[in-house]
Every structure is written in structure tokens, then in C-alpha cells.
Design an enzyme around this catalytic site. Structure first.
Site, PDB file in Angstrom:
ATOM      1  CB  CYS A   1      -1.009   0.045   1.348  1.00 29.18           C
ATOM      2  SG  CYS A   1      -2.118   1.147   0.954  1.00 29.18           S
TER       3      CYS A   1
ATOM      4  CG  HIS B   1      -4.059  -3.506   3.896  1.00 20.57           C
ATOM      5  ND1 HIS B   1      -2.076  -3.015   4.412  1.00 20.57           N
ATOM      6  CD2 HIS B   1      -4.267  -2.407   3.079  1.00 20.57           C
ATOM      7  CE1 HIS B   1      -2.395  -2.374   3.996  1.00 20.57           C
ATOM      8  NE2 HIS B   1      -3.228  -1.595   3.208  1.00 20.57           N
TER       9      HIS B   1
END
Length: 237
Positions: A94, A191
């Protein structure tokens, strides 16, 4: 640092650690240890020098301010660049993925990235939140990617990198591709933690770092249950 053990560094956990990204460190170390590979793990905070002789570096996600600060400090430090040039592997998640590129946006301002991966990121019209799924580049020989994404950025992959996966659910980079890779560097918006959902990626990093063509198989019964559940959750009804 010992030259005998596999050395894994978690970069700036005080700045970049959201959605259980520390799990990537734990899973990677556990999968190495289960195969009898000695492991040393290091959590390097943003006020510490970055070691340049480790084998694998992990960067997690974070908010805009910490992301920009992390990029500034890593650029000034130079240790990660030295490690990559010496053949280290990197898994970035991310915000960590964005800052490996040439540039990204944080709090409305364009920020310089590390330039270690040929991508750049800007802001999307909407926020990408939810289950993420994709078919990984077949050259990597990995099963489908699964993860949870929560980001406002859109990432564009340049000529000197390749998308990590083609999106089958979610947004990823731009609704078509997800993540990027080049050499021994992987970036993804996944994630979950990423390696809990995708243990094959952990094993790929271990192969790259040890030079092994094959690794001893592990009992992945429970991780496969998790993968199947989350892949099903991202499938069309």
C-alpha cells in the site's frame, strides 16, 4: 548481523504499520524457520539507520503524513537503495508500495518517491475499499492474489516494471492491474496481511533470498482455508 542467518528487516514500524502488516514479518520468519532456515528479524524505526546488508525488507501501509516522512528519511538514509543494489528482496504494501515508485501524493502534495520501482501514483476519484483479487503474472508461478485494499491512490506501472496481477475483483492500481514487480521487488495494495493470504509469495521471497529452486513443502491446510474463503468472498454472486 550474522552472515549465516536469513536477515529480515521490517522498515519503520513506527510510521508504516496498518491492517496487521507486521504479520508479514511473522509469517515470513515462521515459514523460513519451519524449513530449518536460521532467521534474524529486525524492526528498524524511523530514527535508526537502515541496515544495508539484510536479505529481505518489508514495508507496510500507513497514512499520508507518515508515508511522506518515511520516504524522506529513506531517501536521506540510502541504506535501502544500497541493499537493493546488492540483491536484497523487498515486499512493499500500500503506502509502502507507492513510496517505492518515482512519486506519490500525500495530503494533496506531490512527493518524491525512492525510485526503486518504475511506478508513480496519483489520487483516484473514489477510494478503493474492499476485497481484492487478481491473477498473478504467470512468470512468477503463483496462485491467485487475495487481499483487502483501502487506499485513495491510483498507481501507473512504467516500462521497467510489470503489473503483479490482473484484477478480477476490486481496484488495485486502476481497476485493471494490481501491484507491480521488477527483479526482486514486489509491491501490492493487498493487506490481510498479504502473506497470510498469499503464503506462496512468502515462499517466493525465500527462494529469491536463499537461491533455492525448491523449498520443503509445508502443511498449508489452514492458510488454504483462509484463501478459499476470501477468494470466494471476492467472487461474483
Amino acid at each position: 548481523m550474522s552472515t549465516e542467518a536469513l536477515r529480515i528487516v521490517w522498515i519503520y514500524p513506527d510510521l508504516l504499520s496498518t491492517y496487521g502488516d507486521r504479520g508479514n514479518l511473522l509469517i515470513l520468519a515462521a515459514r523460513a524457520a519451519a524449513r530449518g532456515i536460521p532467521v534474524e528479524t529486525y524492526e528498524v524505526r524511523s530514527d535508526q539507520r537502515m541496515p544495508n546488508s539484510a536479505d529481505i525488507y518489508l514495508i507496510g501501509g500507513g497514512e499520508d503524513g507518515p508515508q511522506a516522512l518515511a520516504a524522506q528519511r529513506l531517501l536521506a538514509d540510502g541504506g535501502l537503495h544500497q541493499a537493493v543494489h546488492q540483491g536484497a528482496a523487498v515486499l512493499s504494501i500500500c503506502a509502502g508500495y507507492q513510496l517505492l515508485g518515482h512519486s506519490f501524493f500525500a495530503k494533496g502534495a506531490k512527493c518524491a518517491g525512492l525510485g526503486l520501482l518504475d511506478v508513480h501514483s496519483d489520487r483516484g476519484e473514489t477510494r478503493a475499499v474492499g476485497e481484492l483479487r487478481g491473477d498473478i503474472d504467470p512468470r512468477l508461478g503463483l496462485p491467485a492474489l487475495t487481499g483487502f485494499e483501502n487506499h485513495g491512490g491510483r498507481t501507473h506501472v512504467g516500462q521497467h516494471a510489470a503489473p503483479l496481477a490482473r484484477v478480477t475483483a476490486g481496484i488495485g492500481n486502476d481497476g485493471q492491474t494490481e501491484g507491480a514487480w521488477a527483479g526482486k521487488i514486489l509491491g501490492t495494495y493487498s493487506h490481510g496481511p498479504a502473506l497470510a493470504r498469499n503464503p506462496a509469495i512468502a515462499d517466493l521471497l525465500l527462494k529469491w533470498s536463499t537461491g533455492a529452486d525448491r523449498l520443503t513443502p509445508l502443511d498449508d491446510t489452514w492458510s488454504e482455508k483462509l484463501r478459499n474463503e476470501r477468494l470466494a468472498a471476492a467472487s461474483p454472486a
